[in-house]
Design a protein around this motif. Structure first.
Motif, mmCIF file in Angstrom:
data_model
loop_
_atom_site.group_PDB
_atom_site.id
_atom_site.type_symbol
_atom_site.label_atom_id
_atom_site.label_comp_id
_atom_site.label_asym_id
_atom_site.label_seq_id
_atom_site.Cartn_x
_atom_site.Cartn_y
_atom_site.Cartn_z
ATOM 1 N N GLY A 326 0.791 -19.584 -0.938
ATOM 2 C CA GLY A 326 0.538 -18.395 -0.127
ATOM 3 C C GLY A 326 1.745 -17.846 0.590
ATOM 4 N N ALA A 327 2.687 -18.706 0.986
ATOM 5 C CA ALA A 327 3.816 -18.222 1.781
ATOM 6 C C ALA A 327 4.737 -17.333 0.954
ATOM 7 C CB ALA A 327 4.587 -19.396 2.378
ATOM 8 N N PHE A 328 5.134 -17.815 -0.224
ATOM 9 C CA PHE A 328 6.028 -17.012 -1.048
ATOM 10 C C PHE A 328 5.347 -15.722 -1.494
ATOM 11 C CE2 PHE A 328 7.936 -16.059 -5.311
ATOM 12 C CZ PHE A 328 9.176 -15.658 -4.839
ATOM 13 N N ASP A 329 4.033 -15.780 -1.707
ATOM 14 C CA ASP A 329 3.299 -14.590 -2.132
ATOM 15 C C ASP A 329 3.047 -13.620 -0.975
ATOM 16 O OD1 ASP A 329 3.211 -15.432 -4.728
ATOM 17 O OD2 ASP A 329 1.237 -16.385 -4.551
ATOM 18 N N SER A 330 3.570 -13.938 0.202
ATOM 19 C CA SER A 330 3.452 -13.012 1.330
ATOM 20 C C SER A 330 4.667 -12.100 1.426
ATOM 21 C CB SER A 330 3.308 -13.795 2.646
ATOM 22 O OG SER A 330 4.542 -14.401 3.003
ATOM 23 N N LEU A 331 5.656 -12.287 0.534
ATOM 24 C CA LEU A 331 6.885 -11.488 0.571
ATOM 25 C C LEU A 331 6.787 -10.342 -0.442
ATOM 26 C CD1 LEU A 331 9.832 -10.965 1.431
ATOM 27 C CD2 LEU A 331 10.526 -12.568 -0.370
ATOM 28 N N TYR A 332 6.810 -9.112 0.084
ATOM 29 C CA TYR A 332 6.732 -7.925 -0.756
ATOM 30 C C TYR A 332 8.049 -7.149 -0.690
ATOM 31 C CZ TYR A 332 1.716 -8.625 -1.293
ATOM 32 O OH TYR A 332 0.489 -9.155 -1.604
ATOM 33 N N VAL A 333 8.517 -6.706 -1.834
ATOM 34 C CA VAL A 333 9.749 -5.920 -1.914
ATOM 35 C C VAL A 333 9.399 -4.448 -2.065
ATOM 36 C CG1 VAL A 333 11.844 -5.470 -3.252
ATOM 37 C CG2 VAL A 333 11.044 -7.823 -2.933
ATOM 38 N N VAL A 334 9.988 -3.608 -1.205
ATOM 39 C CA VAL A 334 9.813 -2.160 -1.320
ATOM 40 C C VAL A 334 11.191 -1.538 -1.516
ATOM 41 C CG1 VAL A 334 7.626 -1.908 -0.103
ATOM 42 C CG2 VAL A 334 9.728 -2.053 1.214
ATOM 43 N N ASP A 335 11.261 -0.517 -2.354
ATOM 44 C CA ASP A 335 12.534 0.021 -2.822
ATOM 45 C C ASP A 335 12.892 1.312 -2.095
ATOM 46 O OD1 ASP A 335 14.759 0.772 -4.225
ATOM 47 O OD2 ASP A 335 13.720 1.182 -6.110
ATOM 48 N N SER A 336 13.966 1.250 -1.281
ATOM 49 C CA SER A 336 14.397 2.427 -0.513
ATOM 50 C C SER A 336 15.654 3.055 -1.093
ATOM 51 C CB SER A 336 14.645 2.038 0.947
ATOM 52 O OG SER A 336 15.750 1.143 1.060
ATOM 53 N N THR A 337 15.965 2.781 -2.356
ATOM 54 C CA THR A 337 17.190 3.319 -2.954
ATOM 55 C C THR A 337 17.220 4.843 -2.884
ATOM 56 O OG1 THR A 337 17.306 1.424 -4.461
ATOM 57 C CG2 THR A 337 18.596 3.375 -5.038
ATOM 58 N N ASP A 338 16.116 5.478 -3.228
ATOM 59 C CA ASP A 338 16.015 6.942 -3.196
ATOM 60 C C ASP A 338 15.337 7.340 -1.884
ATOM 61 O OD1 ASP A 338 15.591 9.629 -3.531
ATOM 62 O OD2 ASP A 338 14.746 9.464 -5.552
ATOM 63 N N VAL A 339 16.118 7.809 -0.926
ATOM 64 C CA VAL A 339 15.557 8.133 0.396
ATOM 65 C C VAL A 339 14.569 9.285 0.319
ATOM 66 C CG1 VAL A 339 17.521 7.232 1.686
ATOM 67 C CG2 VAL A 339 17.559 9.601 0.908
ATOM 68 N N SER A 340 14.671 10.130 -0.701
ATOM 69 C CA SER A 340 13.726 11.243 -0.820
ATOM 70 C C SER A 340 12.324 10.744 -1.176
ATOM 71 C CB SER A 340 14.210 12.238 -1.886
ATOM 72 O OG SER A 340 14.142 11.668 -3.185
ATOM 73 N N GLN A 341 12.233 9.500 -1.667
ATOM 74 C CA GLN A 341 10.931 8.917 -2.010
ATOM 75 C C GLN A 341 10.558 7.769 -1.061
ATOM 76 O OE1 GLN A 341 10.013 8.416 -6.250
ATOM 77 N NE2 GLN A 341 12.071 9.178 -6.715
ATOM 78 N N PHE A 342 11.133 7.797 0.139
ATOM 79 C CA PHE A 342 10.891 6.706 1.083
ATOM 80 C C PHE A 342 9.402 6.572 1.419
ATOM 81 C CE2 PHE A 342 10.914 4.515 5.180
ATOM 82 C CZ PHE A 342 11.860 3.514 4.966
ATOM 83 N N LYS A 343 8.728 7.698 1.552
ATOM 84 C CA LYS A 343 7.306 7.659 1.908
ATOM 85 C C LYS A 343 6.476 7.055 0.772
ATOM 86 C CE LYS A 343 3.638 10.559 3.858
ATOM 87 N NZ LYS A 343 2.541 10.235 2.934
#
Length: 455
Positions: A326-343
């Motif tokens: 459960g601990a490792f599966d609590s880490l989510y990666v979100v991609d902010s490379t393109d700031v125009s798609q931050f939302k």
């Protein structure tokens, strides 16, 4: 991912290197889920200097309470890990007592880890504030010699210039009367036992988001940010620190420039410019020093971002895996490379996962969030093997390596080969002759390389 009971004591943690948008995501999650934010950036603990410490502005906070931000005076000593853990834990408890959600924003990674993992800072070792050990303020070489006497195992492990680790190992011995090596060995045993009992341990009630930006894009973003900081008045804050240093020196105070606010990226890089300005140097030299300071600050910022990324990959992720299911599966990666798609690529996916986490509903697997998440999390699932401790000194280069792998990299590296080549060349020259003062006969014995380029 299977459903669970809603977490009784939830904690959100936003990780990532500088410039990726951690603060923006934390604020948006706080607005949607009755959150309050706890700062874990060591430089942002200090009051004032909003530009050089890159504090989030009041407008950008959107009314969300921010704790441990601008919290201590500029001339205060930096908080050690134990101090931060104590104060942050207190704040987290107060936030929960109001029925709100604590959100920890990670900047100084070694501040974050004690709030996530047990035994990271040897919790059984409680430093007594009434005790003082002057030896800990001695030069690093003195500390190392003292550590060799009381804990040779730890002394052998550290690089002779790694003052922080040498000092900490000696501090543990002075406070406990026991070598840190023994305490760490016991810690390993406890972790092994905890892994066996993972099924009966308390549920993991933390949700982590790593905000990621592709390196080349992040580099350009960080360089641009430094330029904007300069335009916004960075040098005024550097001047404020420079004047503070001069004032304290006049009062006879000796400052440790390796600690506290003096380690903020920007001051050290522009101090030569401030000194030259005080000395009345000409505009041409001042402009040269200013440009040099700007480039050095950009380099230091990029280096710090890389350090933060490595900490996540090499320290935090392995520690998550040690926590059991459960601990490792609590880490989510979100991609902010393109700031125009931050939302769409950062805020909305994180908000959806958070809502399910707080409700105890099934969540998507972290690898399902995006192609970038799948690639990064799959890669870190198979970290590089740990390096083998083995301290070796290259007498030729005067370089110390603390692992066998580092030693192999050194002796195969270009720098070592250059030194060896130079040493071999000098060994062939008589002691009373310089390399350029050889006889024509010696010179003629060398191959005529010009013939290689003859038509």
């Amino acid at each position: 991912m299977a459903a669970h009971a809603p977490p009784a004591e939830p904690l959100l943690v936003v990780l990532g290197s500088t410039g990726t948008g951690k603060s923006e995501l934390a604020v948006e999650l706080a607005r949607r889920f009755k959150g309050e934010i706890i700062n874990s950036d060591a430089m942002q603990l200090y009051d004032g200097l909003p530009i050089i410490t890159n504090k989030i502005s009041h407008e950008e906070r959107h009314g969300i309470p921010h704790h441990l931000l601008g919290h201590i005076p500029l001339d205060d000593a930096p908080w050690d890990v134990e101090k931060f853990k104590t104060e942050a834990s207190k704040v987290i408890g107060e936030i929960r007592s109001r029925g709100n959600l604590p959100i920890l924003v990670g900047g100084t990674q070694y501040y974050v880890d004690p709030l996530l993992f047990k035994d990271v800072i040897l919790d059984d070792v409680k430093a007594d504030p009434s005790l003082s050990f002057p030896i800990l303020e001695q030069p690093t070489d003195v500390l190392l010699e003292e550590l060799k006497k009381v804990d040779p195992i730890m002394a052998e492990r550290w690089h002779p210039n790694d003052r922080r680790k040498i000092q900490r190992s000696l501090e543990i011995y002075l406070h406990t009367g026991r070598p840190a090596s023994e305490l760490y060995a016991e810690q390993v045993q406890r972790k092994a036992a905890a892994a066996q009992d993972a099924g009966t341990s308390l549920p993991w009630e933390k949700l982590l988001f790593r905000v990621y930006s592709e390196r080349e894009t992040l580099t350009a973003r960080l360089d641009s940010r430094v330029d904007k900081m300069l335009d916004a008045g960075l040098l005024n804050e550097v001047q404020e620190l420079f004047d503070m240093k001069q004032r304290k020196a006049a009062e006879g105070q000796i400052l440790d420039m390796t600690k506290g606010i003096w380690q903020s990226i920007g001051y050290k890089q522009f101090e030569p410019y401030m000194s030259a300005k005080q000395e009345g140097k000409g505009p041409e030299e001042l402009e040269k020093l200013k440009n040099s300071g700007l480039e050095d600050m950009k380099t230091a910022t990029r280096r710090y971002a890389n350090y933060q990324t490595k900490w996540i990959r090499l320290k935090q992720i392995p520690r998550l895996k040690e926590q059991g299911p459960g601990a490792f599966d609590s880490l989510y990666v979100v991609d902010s490379t393109d700031v125009s798609q931050f939302k769409t690529k950062v805020i909305e996916p994180a908000a959806e996962v958070t809502a399910k986490f707080l409700a105890g509903e099934p969540r998507p697997m972290p690898t399902e969030l995006s192609d970038v998440a799948r690639e990064l999390l799959t890669r870190v699932s198979e970290p590089p093997p740990k390096e083998t401790p083995a301290k070796k000194t290259c007498e030729i280069c005067q370089t110390v390596c603390v692992t066998e792998q580092a030693w192999q990299r050194h002796i195969k590296g270009a720098a070592h080969k250059r030194v060896m080549k130079k040493k071999k060349r000098l060994a062939l020259v008589p002691v009373d002759q310089s390399p350029d003062d050889r006889s024509d006969a010696e010179a003629s014995s060398e191959p005529d390389v010009t013939s290689l380029f003859a038509p």
